[in-house]
Design an enzyme around this catalytic site. Sequence first.
Site, PDB file in Angstrom:
ATOM      1  N   ARG A 519       0.829  -1.201   0.000  1.00 18.07           N
ATOM      2  CA  ARG A 519       0.000   0.000   0.000  1.00 18.07           C
ATOM      3  C   ARG A 519       0.865   1.253   0.000  1.00 18.07           C
ATOM      4  O   ARG A 519       1.857   1.323   0.732  1.00 18.07           O
ATOM      5  CB  ARG A 519      -0.871  -0.023   1.269  1.00 18.07           C
ATOM      6  CG  ARG A 519      -2.230   0.624   1.106  1.00 18.07           C
ATOM      7  CD  ARG A 519      -3.243   0.064   2.126  1.00 18.07           C
ATOM      8  NE  ARG A 519      -2.797   0.171   3.484  1.00 18.07           N
ATOM      9  CZ  ARG A 519      -3.395   0.918   4.426  1.00 18.07           C
ATOM     10  NH1 ARG A 519      -4.455   1.642   4.124  1.00 18.07           N
ATOM     11  NH2 ARG A 519      -2.956   0.934   5.656  1.00 18.07           N
ATOM     12  N   SER A 583       7.180  -4.871   7.547  1.00 18.97           N
ATOM     13  CA  SER A 583       6.713  -5.803   8.592  1.00 18.97           C
ATOM     14  C   SER A 583       7.519  -7.085   8.655  1.00 18.97           C
ATOM     15  O   SER A 583       6.965  -8.199   8.611  1.00 18.97           O
ATOM     16  CB  SER A 583       5.238  -6.124   8.351  1.00 18.97           C
ATOM     17  OG  SER A 583       4.516  -4.930   8.224  1.00 18.97           O
ATOM     18  N   ASP A 637       5.100  -3.072  11.387  1.00 19.47           N
ATOM     19  CA  ASP A 637       3.652  -2.838  11.354  1.00 19.47           C
ATOM     20  C   ASP A 637       3.046  -2.756  12.760  1.00 19.47           C
ATOM     21  O   ASP A 637       2.079  -2.033  12.988  1.00 19.47           O
ATOM     22  CB  ASP A 637       2.923  -3.899  10.517  1.00 19.47           C
ATOM     23  CG  ASP A 637       3.292  -5.323  10.912  1.00 19.47           C
ATOM     24  OD1 ASP A 637       4.205  -5.508  11.739  1.00 19.47           O
ATOM     25  OD2 ASP A 637       2.675  -6.265  10.364  1.00 19.47           O
TER      26      ASP A 637
END
Length: 892
Positions: A519, A583, A637
Amino acid sequence: QIDKYLYAMRLSDETLIDIMARFRREMKNGLSRDFNPTAAVKMLPTFVRSIPDGSEKGDFIALDLGGSYFRILRVKVSHEKKQTVQMESEIYNTPEDIMHGSGTRLFDHVAECLGDFMEKQQIKDKKLPVGFTFSFPCRQSKLDEGILITWTKRFKASGVEGADVVRLLNKAIKKRGDYDADIMAVVNDTVGTMMTCGFDDQRCEVGLIIGTGTNACYMEEMRHIDLVEGDEGRMCINTEWGAFGDDGSLEDIRTEFDREIDRGSLNPGKQLFEKMVSGLYMGELVRLILVKMAKEGLLFEGRITPELLTKGKFETKHVSAIEKSKEGLNKAKEILTRLGVEPSHEDCIAVQHVCTIVSFRSANLVASTLGAILNQLRDNKGVGRLRTTVGVDGSLYKMHPQYARRLHKTTRRLVPDSEVRFLLSESGSGKGAAMVTAVAYRLSEQHRLIDETLAEFKLTHEQLLQVKKRMRAEMEAGLKKKTHETAKVKMLPTFVRSTPDGTENGDFLALDLGGTNFRVLLVKIRSGKRRTVEMHNKIYAIPIEVMQGTGEELFDHIVTCISDFLDYMGIKGARLPLGFTFSFPCKQTSLDAGILLNWTKGFKATDCEGEDVVYLLREGIKRREEFDLDVVAVVNDTVGTMMTCAYEDPNCEIGLIVGTGSNACYMEEMRNIEMVDGEQGRMCVNTEWGAFGDNGCLDDIRTIYDKAVDDYSLNAGKQRYEKMISGMYLGEIVRNILIDFTKRGFLFRGQISETLKTRHIFETKFLSQIESAEMLGASLEDVSVRCVEEMGCCEAMAGESRSLKAGGRRTRGLVPVFGVHGGRLVGRRRLDVDLPHPLPIVSFHSFSRIMHQTVKDLAPNCDVTFLLSEDGSGKGAALITAVGCRLRDAEQ
């Protein structure tokens, strides 16, 4: 003349189709929780959820009580080369005085007959599983219970209606004391018939009785049965259709003779449909018609004898004999002569015609109600044409020379879009009761073995406390300089020293990489009286070949996505500050430098492990030569998640991810972080708890299924804790359990499909969809409960650790009501835990509830609030960037 006289008994197809529609409505009412109490057709759940699958075996007793005789069977089901059934049976009379006496006498009689049978079989010393065919309307809440609603078929024993017949029989057996029996199932004769035929034909999903009484059962979808919890699978419904019409819905087709039969019965106003069609009443119906015709001079020259006027003198077996095609008229003469009426040849023809009209009406009415059931099955399956088998039993169906043919023909005419096979139950419903018991026995044995297997997933409170203690030890090892290198739980400093204070302001870019989707976000943060966060984002896929290609290919793909986003937003010229949510386990040396320790979650890009991911990103941007960005922060994350919620709630100091992977971070006191210089203030520590257990400290709670999943993973021996609890692996754990259970014959008839052999074919999202299913549900729920309990255990540890190490220090927005004394927690502390959104696992049946409760149980002195992160970790990366810019500006 007779056709005219009995015109009301000749039903057109139009009328039969109308009756079919009425019965369908009655079925719907009986299945509905709201309408069942007043419904005439009770649609009783039987708790029989499966027909035989061919794997049943064992030695069983079946009792069959439903008429003037009582049958006991011993049924041996074996598997030498193929499944075989051996049966031995004994028939006992049920005298009239016992049928009409007290319930105690009736069940003492049943227990006495059973004792006699077991004596003859020399099995009094064995406790065999027993199936009880009890052919009367019963309400059940489980397979081994039957509350008698009302007696039918001439039975009137007192004190039984409203009582559990299994309990009454057990009481009678116990009172004798000379043998023991394990009554596993009470079934209706229709269910027994369906199960008997289901043994021979697995398409059989309807049971039909047309004998002394009449009834039907069929396999209904659980989602339509309001009276039983659960929507998955099917359950056999005993319609009790004999009571169809008790609410007046058949008044337009009932004749004066039907009403007279009803008035003279033991149960006036009840079982009206049964009184129109069944063997108990058919002979009497014909007798009443003959009496009236004789009185009107239409038969026997008006002669009426005392025999003809005697109730029960003209039996249903006489109807069957008279309707035989060759000797029927001779039989009519013989029977009528015995009644003293001296019939002429014309009288015999007329009586044969009356019998035909009465029995034909019965077959037509049964075809209508059966047609309604077949239409229900077809609609349930959503098919254009239904293929099914109806198991049939009953003396009228078997003995009457024309009945079966007429029933089959009318049924096929009324439901032309159904291909129906009628299968005669050769062994009666007693064998069916044994088969229900065999299925129940198979399922209970399977459940016992399944429970035994899954017991390893059900962690005790003591085990969870042990896990918590081990996690604490691993956290301390990761924080200390001396043990950090060898520690598996890395406790990585993130260089995030502060949560947002509300003064952050500006436009920021955020990247979010942690799974198969990537994203890019533009986050506009505005401070002041009305703080706002405006976000624009675009999601890009990362193909598997990029995930597992070279590092250069991966970062070039990321930069291509960023370029597309900047074009899309029209901001390619601006050099915006950027936060990178990455992450994967990273060792950070500063806020904007993170060395990738190892890939997880299916990533395998080469030349990245041991490298600074911010440097790799900057190099990718340089190669593109299209735009420039100010990379301020690289964050995990979990840290991004914590920051997102901390912006809304300053109390938030723990971030928790429960998704494809699992991890947690929390704000630790600087004095406890030996890897970073400085004693003052706090810093967010990324635990990387997915690697908890990589040193073997969880081996005592890892199952064979966990080990199998680990052995075949991309990173065998690593991230063991994550593989026990996270969304990426839960489906795979369940797939391994399903394969094992199938090999052991518990599921899918022992046949492992090629699809089930495919790794990762059973996705974690399937778990929440089918967790309530009976057999699978046991596996899935135990697996997900273990997962959530362990997570709760480690979350409790993070919470307690945070509380213990804070040492009573007051911090903004936290309740300062605890202190440390002698290494023990005193008082309570409020902690906010941030959870990311969306969470594949949190959508599980009761998952979050169990986790919250487990945290409460394992950290009783921590007052924890769980706050769902609505905007994910991308917004958190932008907020960390904003905080980083604020602190950087302050230093300058």
